[in-house]
Every structure is written in structure tokens, then in C-alpha cells.
Design a protein around this motif. Structure first.
Motif, PDB file in Angstrom:
ATOM      1  N   GLN A  71       0.825  -1.208   0.000  1.00  0.00           N
ATOM      2  CA  GLN A  71       0.000   0.000   0.000  1.00  0.00           C
ATOM      3  C   GLN A  71       0.865   1.267   0.000  1.00  0.00           C
ATOM      4  O   GLN A  71       0.497   2.268  -0.617  1.00  0.00           O
ATOM      5  CB  GLN A  71      -0.964  -0.010   1.184  1.00  0.00           C
ATOM      6  N   LEU A  72       2.021   1.218   0.648  1.00  0.00           N
ATOM      7  CA  LEU A  72       2.948   2.356   0.573  1.00  0.00           C
ATOM      8  C   LEU A  72       3.426   2.550  -0.867  1.00  0.00           C
ATOM      9  O   LEU A  72       3.509   3.681  -1.352  1.00  0.00           O
ATOM     10  CB  LEU A  72       4.140   2.135   1.507  1.00  0.00           C
ATOM     11  N   SER A  73       3.712   1.443  -1.550  1.00  0.00           N
ATOM     12  CA  SER A  73       4.140   1.537  -2.953  1.00  0.00           C
ATOM     13  C   SER A  73       3.036   2.120  -3.820  1.00  0.00           C
ATOM     14  O   SER A  73       3.301   2.950  -4.707  1.00  0.00           O
ATOM     15  CB  SER A  73       4.552   0.154  -3.479  1.00  0.00           C
ATOM     16  N   LEU A  74       1.790   1.711  -3.569  1.00  0.00           N
ATOM     17  CA  LEU A  74       0.664   2.264  -4.320  1.00  0.00           C
ATOM     18  C   LEU A  74       0.539   3.767  -4.072  1.00  0.00           C
ATOM     19  O   LEU A  74       0.348   4.549  -5.014  1.00  0.00           O
ATOM     20  CB  LEU A  74      -0.633   1.544  -3.924  1.00  0.00           C
ATOM     21  N   ALA A  75       0.656   4.174  -2.821  1.00  0.00           N
ATOM     22  CA  ALA A  75       0.566   5.602  -2.484  1.00  0.00           C
ATOM     23  C   ALA A  75       1.661   6.395  -3.186  1.00  0.00           C
ATOM     24  O   ALA A  75       1.407   7.499  -3.691  1.00  0.00           O
ATOM     25  CB  ALA A  75       0.650   5.797  -0.972  1.00  0.00           C
ATOM     26  N   GLU A  76       2.863   5.845  -3.237  1.00  0.00           N
ATOM     27  CA  GLU A  76       3.954   6.509  -3.964  1.00  0.00           C
ATOM     28  C   GLU A  76       3.611   6.628  -5.445  1.00  0.00           C
ATOM     29  O   GLU A  76       3.786   7.690  -6.048  1.00  0.00           O
ATOM     30  CB  GLU A  76       5.248   5.698  -3.836  1.00  0.00           C
ATOM     31  N   GLU A  77       3.116   5.538  -5.998  1.00  0.00           N
ATOM     32  CA  GLU A  77       2.844   5.485  -7.434  1.00  0.00           C
ATOM     33  C   GLU A  77       1.771   6.485  -7.854  1.00  0.00           C
ATOM     34  O   GLU A  77       1.900   7.158  -8.885  1.00  0.00           O
ATOM     35  CB  GLU A  77       2.402   4.061  -7.807  1.00  0.00           C
ATOM     36  N   ILE A  78       0.708   6.620  -7.060  1.00  0.00           N
ATOM     37  CA  ILE A  78      -0.390   7.503  -7.462  1.00  0.00           C
ATOM     38  C   ILE A  78      -0.335   8.871  -6.779  1.00  0.00           C
ATOM     39  O   ILE A  78      -1.166   9.725  -7.029  1.00  0.00           O
ATOM     40  CB  ILE A  78      -1.772   6.831  -7.275  1.00  0.00           C
ATOM     41  N   GLY A  79       0.670   9.060  -5.914  1.00  0.00           N
ATOM     42  CA  GLY A  79       0.908  10.379  -5.339  1.00  0.00           C
ATOM     43  C   GLY A  79      -0.053  10.807  -4.249  1.00  0.00           C
ATOM     44  O   GLY A  79      -0.298  12.003  -4.081  1.00  0.00           O
ATOM     45  N   LEU A  80      -0.575   9.841  -3.485  1.00  0.00           N
ATOM     46  CA  LEU A  80      -1.477  10.189  -2.390  1.00  0.00           C
ATOM     47  C   LEU A  80      -0.755  10.104  -1.041  1.00  0.00           C
ATOM     48  O   LEU A  80       0.120   9.261  -0.852  1.00  0.00           O
ATOM     49  CB  LEU A  80      -2.688   9.244  -2.361  1.00  0.00           C
ATOM     50  N   PRO A  81      -1.149  10.944  -0.094  1.00  0.00           N
ATOM     51  CA  PRO A  81      -0.637  10.818   1.277  1.00  0.00           C
ATOM     52  C   PRO A  81      -1.132   9.519   1.901  1.00  0.00           C
ATOM     53  O   PRO A  81      -2.056   8.878   1.390  1.00  0.00           O
ATOM     54  CB  PRO A  81      -1.245  12.023   2.002  1.00  0.00           C
ATOM     55  N   VAL A  82      -0.537   9.155   3.040  1.00  0.00           N
ATOM     56  CA  VAL A  82      -0.983   7.971   3.775  1.00  0.00           C
ATOM     57  C   VAL A  82      -1.400   8.353   5.191  1.00  0.00           C
ATOM     58  O   VAL A  82      -0.823   9.258   5.800  1.00  0.00           O
ATOM     59  CB  VAL A  82       0.080   6.853   3.820  1.00  0.00           C
ATOM     60  N   VAL A  83      -2.431   7.654   5.677  1.00  0.00           N
ATOM     61  CA  VAL A  83      -2.886   7.785   7.058  1.00  0.00           C
ATOM     62  C   VAL A  83      -2.577   6.466   7.732  1.00  0.00           C
ATOM     63  O   VAL A  83      -3.053   5.408   7.302  1.00  0.00           O
ATOM     64  CB  VAL A  83      -4.399   8.094   7.120  1.00  0.00           C
ATOM     65  N   LEU A  84      -1.742   6.527   8.778  1.00  0.00           N
ATOM     66  CA  LEU A  84      -1.209   5.318   9.398  1.00  0.00           C
ATOM     67  C   LEU A  84      -1.953   4.871  10.643  1.00  0.00           C
ATOM     68  O   LEU A  84      -2.312   5.679  11.492  1.00  0.00           O
ATOM     69  CB  LEU A  84       0.250   5.547   9.794  1.00  0.00           C
ATOM     70  N   HIS A  85      -2.096   3.550  10.739  1.00  0.00           N
ATOM     71  CA  HIS A  85      -2.499   2.870  11.962  1.00  0.00           C
ATOM     72  C   HIS A  85      -1.218   2.229  12.492  1.00  0.00           C
ATOM     73  O   HIS A  85      -0.588   1.452  11.787  1.00  0.00           O
ATOM     74  CB  HIS A  85      -3.546   1.800  11.641  1.00  0.00           C
ATOM     75  N   CYS A  86      -0.833   2.551  13.713  1.00  0.00           N
ATOM     76  CA  CYS A  86       0.421   2.029  14.266  1.00  0.00           C
ATOM     77  C   CYS A  86       0.212   1.691  15.739  1.00  0.00           C
ATOM     78  O   CYS A  86       0.009   2.583  16.558  1.00  0.00           O
ATOM     79  CB  CYS A  86       1.532   3.063  14.106  1.00  0.00           C
ATOM     80  N   VAL A  87       0.254   0.388  16.044  1.00  0.00           N
ATOM     81  CA  VAL A  87       0.094  -0.068  17.425  1.00  0.00           C
ATOM     82  C   VAL A  87       1.242  -1.013  17.758  1.00  0.00           C
ATOM     83  O   VAL A  87       1.426  -2.036  17.090  1.00  0.00           O
ATOM     84  CB  VAL A  87      -1.264  -0.778  17.637  1.00  0.00           C
ATOM     85  N   LYS A  88       2.015  -0.624  18.757  1.00  0.00           N
ATOM     86  CA  LYS A  88       3.165  -1.421  19.230  1.00  0.00           C
ATOM     87  C   LYS A  88       4.111  -1.796  18.089  1.00  0.00           C
ATOM     88  O   LYS A  88       4.675  -2.881  18.055  1.00  0.00           O
ATOM     89  CB  LYS A  88       2.684  -2.672  19.973  1.00  0.00           C
ATOM     90  N   ALA A  89       4.266  -0.873  17.132  1.00  0.00           N
ATOM     91  CA  ALA A  89       5.120  -1.131  15.970  1.00  0.00           C
ATOM     92  C   ALA A  89       5.758   0.164  15.481  1.00  0.00           C
ATOM     93  O   ALA A  89       5.957   0.354  14.285  1.00  0.00           O
ATOM     94  CB  ALA A  89       4.286  -1.774  14.859  1.00  0.00           C
ATOM     95  N   PHE A  90       6.095   1.053  16.414  1.00  0.00           N
ATOM     96  CA  PHE A  90       6.578   2.372  16.024  1.00  0.00           C
ATOM     97  C   PHE A  90       7.872   2.293  15.220  1.00  0.00           C
ATOM     98  O   PHE A  90       7.970   2.834  14.119  1.00  0.00           O
ATOM     99  CB  PHE A  90       6.769   3.247  17.270  1.00  0.00           C
ATOM    100  N   SER A  91       8.881   1.612  15.729  1.00  0.00           N
ATOM    101  CA  SER A  91      10.163   1.560  15.010  1.00  0.00           C
ATOM    102  C   SER A  91      10.046   0.751  13.725  1.00  0.00           C
ATOM    103  O   SER A  91      10.662   1.100  12.717  1.00  0.00           O
ATOM    104  CB  SER A  91      11.285   1.033  15.906  1.00  0.00           C
ATOM    105  N   GLU A  92       9.226  -0.301  13.726  1.00  0.00           N
ATOM    106  CA  GLU A  92       9.040  -1.096  12.512  1.00  0.00           C
ATOM    107  C   GLU A  92       8.347  -0.263  11.429  1.00  0.00           C
ATOM    108  O   GLU A  92       8.683  -0.369  10.241  1.00  0.00           O
ATOM    109  CB  GLU A  92       8.211  -2.346  12.818  1.00  0.00           C
ATOM    110  N   THR A  93       7.398   0.562  11.840  1.00  0.00           N
ATOM    111  CA  THR A  93       6.708   1.429  10.885  1.00  0.00           C
ATOM    112  C   THR A  93       7.684   2.447  10.291  1.00  0.00           C
ATOM    113  O   THR A  93       7.726   2.647   9.067  1.00  0.00           O
ATOM    114  CB  THR A  93       5.527   2.147  11.567  1.00  0.00           C
ATOM    115  N   LEU A  94       8.476   3.081  11.155  1.00  0.00           N
ATOM    116  CA  LEU A  94       9.460   4.044  10.647  1.00  0.00           C
ATOM    117  C   LEU A  94      10.439   3.383   9.685  1.00  0.00           C
ATOM    118  O   LEU A  94      10.822   3.987   8.671  1.00  0.00           O
ATOM    119  CB  LEU A  94      10.209   4.697  11.807  1.00  0.00           C
TER     120      LEU A  94
END
Length: 195
Positions: A71-94
Motif C-alpha cells: 500500500q505504501l508503494s501504491l501511495a507513492e505510485e499515485i501520489g497520495l498521502p498515507v494515514v497510518l495505523h500504528c500499534v506497538k510497531a513504532f520503530s518497525e513502521t518508521l
């Protein structure tokens, strides 16, 4: 754009102020989402979200990571921002965001420390605060310290009016509601234009 209430993430649209239109596959659904090509969002979609990682749920971490990456790749490809859900995965998300060329990244429902908030901001992310913020002293401190150009507010799935979130956030930050409305409207306009 005239200052308004910006509700950057809500499951209960009220059509009061600005409510972001985001579409994405939640990490809770990663085990039931087929691998392969993702559907392209509808033309009125403003952001891909909420997407991300939730290491507190029972869904396979590997499937979550794969879905999030796609989904990050799709957002890059079509130029849309992302809204993140992040629970107990802060460093992994970064780590998964590192090196991506995303239009903007917004952590929705941020519940974390001032140090985590500062790290996310340092990496160019925005943070959105909601109802749960006010039951966490460390998250209220993060809200208090947030640079205005990186802040959003939200109702998420709570049955609460966005004006109440603004009132409480303004109180925590020691500023008036109108200032906070102007800041979030400016932030919205900078990322989304008139979308």
C-alpha cells in the motif's frame, strides 16, 4: 481557505468542517486480503488509509508487513498521502517508511511519548490526536510540544463532536480554538489543496 474544524480521521462522518476521504486496507484485514495487485482507490479518495502495522492483534506480522509495503508503494505510485495505523510497531513502521517518497504521512490516533512524536516529526511525519490522547499524560505532553505545522486532530470511531477534541487540545496547548483551527486548516491545505 477559511479556518475550519479539520477531522483528519473519522469513521462517523458528520459533514461538519473538513473530513478526510481515505481508503485503504487495515492491518487487521491482512490475513484475509489476497496477495497481488491492490485496487486503485476511487477518484475522490484523498489519502491511502488507514494502513500500517498493529502488533497487538493476532494477525500475522508478515502478512501485515507485506500489505503495508504494497500500500505504501501504491501511495507513492499515485501520489497520495498515507494515514497510518500504528500499534506497538513504532520503530518497525518508521523502518518501512524510510526512503519512501510519499506526499505526506499522518499517524492517526497517535498514542505515544514526546520522544516518539519528536522522532516522527524529525522524519517529516504529521501526528493526529484524538479522544484517547487525554487519558495519557505522556501523549498530552507530546501534543503540548508538537510543532503547529505537523498537527492534526480527529474523532476516529468515537461518538464525540470534533469541536470537543479541539477544545481539549487547545486547553492542553495553551492556545485558543481559533488558532488551532487555523493551524490544522493550513496543514490540510498544504497537503491536500482544495481536495
Amino acid at each position: 481557505m477559511k479556518p475550519s474544524y479539520v477531522n483528519i480521521h473519522t469513521h462517523r462522518p458528520t459533514h461538519r468542517g473538513i473530513e478526510l476521504r481515505a481508503k485503504g486496507i487495515h492491518p487487521w484485514d491482512a490475513d484475509t486480503t489476497p496477495s497481488g495487485v491492490l485496487p486503485v482507490p476511487a477518484s475522490d479518495t484523498q489519502a491511502i488509509g488507514e494502513i500500517g502495522l498493529d502488533f497487538a492483534c493476532k494477525v500475522s506480522r508478515e502478512r501485515q508487513t507485506d500489505l503495508f509495503s504494497r500500500q505504501l508503494s501504491l501511495a507513492e505510485e499515485i501520489g497520495l498521502p498515507v494515514v497510518l495505523h500504528c500499534v506497538k510497531a513504532f520503530s518497525e513502521t518508521l523502518a518501512l517508511l524510510h526512503g519512501r517518497r510519499l506526499r505526506a504521512v499522518i499517524y492517526h490516533g497517535f498514542i505515544g511519548s514526546p520522544e516518539q512524536a519528536a522522532e516522527a516529526v524529525r522524519r517529516g511525519c504529521h501526528l493526529s490526536f484524538g479522544h484517547r490522547t487525554f487519558s495519557s499524560p505522556r501523549t498530552m505532553e507530546a501534543l503540548r510540544r508538537m510543532p503547529p505545522e505537523r498537527i492534526f486532530l480527529e474523532t476516529d470511531d468515537e461518538q464525540i463532536d470534533i469541536s470537543e477534541i479541539y477544545r481539549r487540545a487547545a486547553e492542553v496547548r495553551g492556545e485558543d480554538i481559533e488558532t488551532l483551527m487555523r493551524v490544522t486548516t493550513d496543514n490540510y491545505e498544504r497537503i491536500f489543496g482544495n481536495g
